[in-house]
Design an enzyme around this catalytic site. Structure first.
Site, mmCIF file in Angstrom:
data_model
loop_
_atom_site.group_PDB
_atom_site.id
_atom_site.type_symbol
_atom_site.label_atom_id
_atom_site.label_comp_id
_atom_site.label_asym_id
_atom_site.label_seq_id
_atom_site.Cartn_x
_atom_site.Cartn_y
_atom_site.Cartn_z
ATOM 1 N N GLY A 92 0.807 -1.215 0.000
ATOM 2 C CA GLY A 92 0.000 0.000 0.000
ATOM 3 C C GLY A 92 0.841 1.266 0.000
ATOM 4 N N LYS A 113 9.850 1.773 1.300
ATOM 5 C CA LYS A 113 8.668 1.784 2.172
ATOM 6 C C LYS A 113 8.377 3.237 2.542
ATOM 7 C CE LYS A 113 7.417 -0.632 6.460
ATOM 8 N NZ LYS A 113 7.861 -1.791 7.244
ATOM 9 N N ARG A 176 15.072 -0.541 1.518
ATOM 10 C CA ARG A 176 15.366 -1.804 2.182
ATOM 11 C C ARG A 176 15.812 -2.825 1.151
ATOM 12 N NH1 ARG A 176 10.106 -4.004 5.347
ATOM 13 N NH2 ARG A 176 9.164 -4.801 3.475
ATOM 14 N N ARG A 183 6.218 -13.612 0.372
ATOM 15 C CA ARG A 183 5.673 -13.854 1.706
ATOM 16 C C ARG A 183 4.730 -15.037 1.651
ATOM 17 N NH1 ARG A 183 5.240 -8.092 3.422
ATOM 18 N NH2 ARG A 183 6.392 -6.975 1.823
ATOM 19 N N ASP A 252 1.325 -12.047 6.049
ATOM 20 C CA ASP A 252 1.935 -11.134 5.066
ATOM 21 C C ASP A 252 3.280 -10.610 5.569
ATOM 22 O OD1 ASP A 252 -0.019 -9.924 6.908
ATOM 23 O OD2 ASP A 252 0.704 -8.020 6.116
HETATM 24 P P1 AMP Z 1 2.044 -3.897 7.925
HETATM 25 O O1 AMP Z 1 1.234 -4.204 9.130
HETATM 26 O O2 AMP Z 1 2.940 -2.683 8.074
HETATM 27 O O3 AMP Z 1 2.815 -5.086 7.458
HETATM 28 O O4 AMP Z 1 1.043 -3.469 6.772
HETATM 29 C C1 AMP Z 1 -0.103 -4.216 6.472
HETATM 30 C C2 AMP Z 1 -0.759 -3.678 5.213
HETATM 31 O O5 AMP Z 1 -1.168 -2.324 5.371
HETATM 32 C C3 AMP Z 1 0.105 -3.694 3.988
HETATM 33 O O6 AMP Z 1 -0.719 -4.012 2.900
HETATM 34 C C4 AMP Z 1 0.608 -2.279 3.901
HETATM 35 O O7 AMP Z 1 0.988 -1.912 2.600
HETATM 36 C C5 AMP Z 1 -0.594 -1.491 4.371
HETATM 37 N N1 AMP Z 1 -0.253 -0.190 4.954
HETATM 38 C C6 AMP Z 1 0.284 0.060 6.176
HETATM 39 N N2 AMP Z 1 0.439 1.384 6.377
HETATM 40 C C7 AMP Z 1 -0.013 2.013 5.257
HETATM 41 C C8 AMP Z 1 -0.135 3.379 4.835
HETATM 42 N N3 AMP Z 1 0.244 4.396 5.626
HETATM 43 N N4 AMP Z 1 -0.648 3.617 3.617
HETATM 44 C C9 AMP Z 1 -1.045 2.618 2.812
HETATM 45 N N5 AMP Z 1 -0.968 1.319 3.146
HETATM 46 C C10 AMP Z 1 -0.459 1.007 4.349
HETATM 47 MG MG MG Z 2 3.939 -5.908 6.273
#
Ligand code: AMP
Ligand code: MG
Length: 481
Positions: A92, A113, A176, A183, A252
């Site tokens: 995202g 990221k 990174r 995954r 994920d």
């Molecule tokens: P994470 O818990 O950081 O592994 O993220 C879980 C999901 O939420 C993934 O699909 C990320 O890309 C999305 N995500 C987390 N933060 C954001 C953000 N600020 N904007 C868009 N997508 C996000």
């Molecule tokens: Mg993640």
């Protein structure tokens, strides 16, 4: 997209080419006032990247200026988050810029990221804040220095843009590096698409990049599954041995390569407490320290489900084969963990389980600091038990334990090679991130100096070896990254 004109950098597009169904071409968003906060020159060198060029033009580290042949993509994946399934997560706020070859010729993903919203952003802003990106930088590099497989951090660039979280924070992008970003959730996404050819290409891609020995097996896809189970069992054992709590072990956030990924709400044990949970969103303690092996095995069961069509035409047989492999997780984990504990105790042969269990009970009841206890135990092997005696409460029981342990003739030099002096302690990470967010990078660099050579005690760095002060209180991490 602008293109870096004179760059000698070559970024491959193997993932995008082989798995276009999982790759949405995308680009990073411009940053109003980019400023390099930290660059990992050593890693840049290992990857054949020109550090001066990276500093000169921050466009690559933001995903806005890339070599002409590069095809940056947002990756699609699904995932179980705290047990609940989301069919479409994906990058995202991240981008795979492409693949580099490392010194050994192996492919490494260059990934960003916080590089802006993508078609997977849902309600998110696509951004990241300076603090959490620096946290990932520090902790992932510390993990690597500790010998734990991990994604690496190449750089953090502040964007000059304000990001709205609970408060307004300065924005940043983390660059990174990983052996890949495949995954468990990538397989879940491919499986849910109903396209078995895609699932097969994904598995073959994973074999080629991570577990090439599986290609020669009688049943390569079952061998791939077996290799992932083995890698994860070993990885989680290493986490437990250094006192690492990942905090968000969703499917994920579990790699096929066996590298640790996604340092959101992670933290290190200070006082030994098997039930400890640091993340504020983990209300049920699903990812508590002691639950990590079970959580990993649960995720691997989800991987098996996703891979079933590859394992056998007959689903019953596929399930039986997968279960047989999945059941090896516990033994593999226990073997890796036990071997690691013997090493921490300076003993090279099997240690009576009772001796280990007694020690853990003493550490728990004494709220002993995990890292400094084990490091201090080497002094006890050398004859000075006072530092570790000061960390436990039940001294008669501990003295009895020490006497039995010493009979086994522990090797203090071997202990110093596996018991770190410095880990990124929660209070020190918080201190460094708060200072960096306010514009002072000095504490961050000092912390990095300590944790990048974790086994080498150095004068002047004593406070990085000490447990948190009593007034630090109970540590909470937040997912609002
Ligand atoms: P994470 O818990 O950081 O592994 O993220 C879980 C999901 O939420 C993934 O699909 C990320 O890309 C999305 N995500 C987390 N933060 C954001 C953000 N600020 N904007 C868009 N997508 C996000
Ligand atoms: Mg993640």
């Amino acid at each position: 997209m602008s293109v870096a004109p004179s760059s000698s950098l070559r970024l491959g597009d193997r993932f995008a080419r082989e798995l276009p169904e999982l790759a949405v071409p995308w680009r990073g968003e411009d940053a109003p006032d980019p400023r390099l906060l930290v660059l990992n020159e050593q890693l840049a060198g290992d990857l054949g990247l020109d550090a001066a060029a990276l500093r000169d033009d921050l466009g690559l580290l933001l995903g806005t200026t890339v070599p002409s042949e590069a095809r940056p993509v947002a990756q699609a994946y699904a995932g179980h988050q705290f047990g609940g399934y989301s069919p479409r997560l994906g990058d995202g706020r991240a981008l795979l810029l492409g693949e580099l070859s490392d010194a050994d010729g192996a492919l490494r993903d260059l990934h960003l990221k916080g590089s802006g919203r993508t078609p997977f952003a849902r309600g998110g802003d696509g951004r990241a804040a300076v603090g959490p990106m620096l946290r990932e930088y520090v902790v992932s590099e510390a993990m690597h220095a500790l010998g734990v497989p991990s994604t690496r951090a190449l750089a953090v660039v502040a964007t000059g843009r304000a990001v709205q979280r609970e408060t307004v924070l300065p924005g940043a992008v983390l660059a990174r590096v990983a052996s890949s970003h495949l995954r468990v959730g990538s397989f879940q996404y491919a499986r849910a698409s109903g396209d078995v050819d895609l699932l097969r290409r994904l598995a073959d891609h994973a074999i080629a990049r991570h577990h090439p020995a599986a290609a020669a097996a009688q049943h390569p896809h079952l061998a791939l599954y077996d290799a992932v189970v083995a890698a994860q069992a070993g990885l989680v054992a290493q986490w437990m041995l250094i006192g690492f709590v990942h905090g968000v072990m969703n499917t994920d956030n579990m790699t096929i390569s066996g590298e640790t990924i996604d340092y959101g709400p992670c933290a290190f044990l200070d006082a030994y407490d098997p039930a400890v949970v640091f993340s504020s969103i983990d209300e049920g303690g699903r990812y508590a320290y002691r639950n990590q092996p079970a959580a990993a095995q649960w995720n691997l069961a989800r991987l098996a489900e996703a891979m079933l069509p590859l394992l056998h035409d007959d689903e019953e047989r596929a399930i039986a084969d997968a279960v047989e492999v999945l059941e090896t997780f516990t033994g593999r984990y226990q073997e890796a963990w036990a071997g690691g504990v013997w090493a921490k105790l300076g003993l090279d042969g099997p240690v009576d389980r009772g001796l280990v269990a007694e020690l853990l009970a003493l550490l728990e009841s004494g709220h002993a600091d995990w890292t400094s206890f084990f490091r201090g135990l080497a002094a006890a092997a050398r004859g000075d038990a006072e530092p570790v005696r000061g960390r436990v409460l039940d001294l008669p029981a501990f003295d009895d334990w020490l006497a039995r342990w010493r009979e086994r003739d522990p090797d203090p030099r071997a202990m110093d090679r596996v018991n770190p002096v410095y880990v990124p302690r929660n209070h020190l990470v918080e201190e460094a991130l708060a200072a960096a967010t306010a514009g002072d990078l000095e504490p961050l660099h000092e912390l990095l100096e300590a944790v990048l050579r974790p086994f080498e005690a150095r004068p002047g760095l004593e406070r990085y070896a000490d447990p948190a002060p009593d007034d630090f209180g109970r540590y909470r991490t937040f997912c609002g990254t």
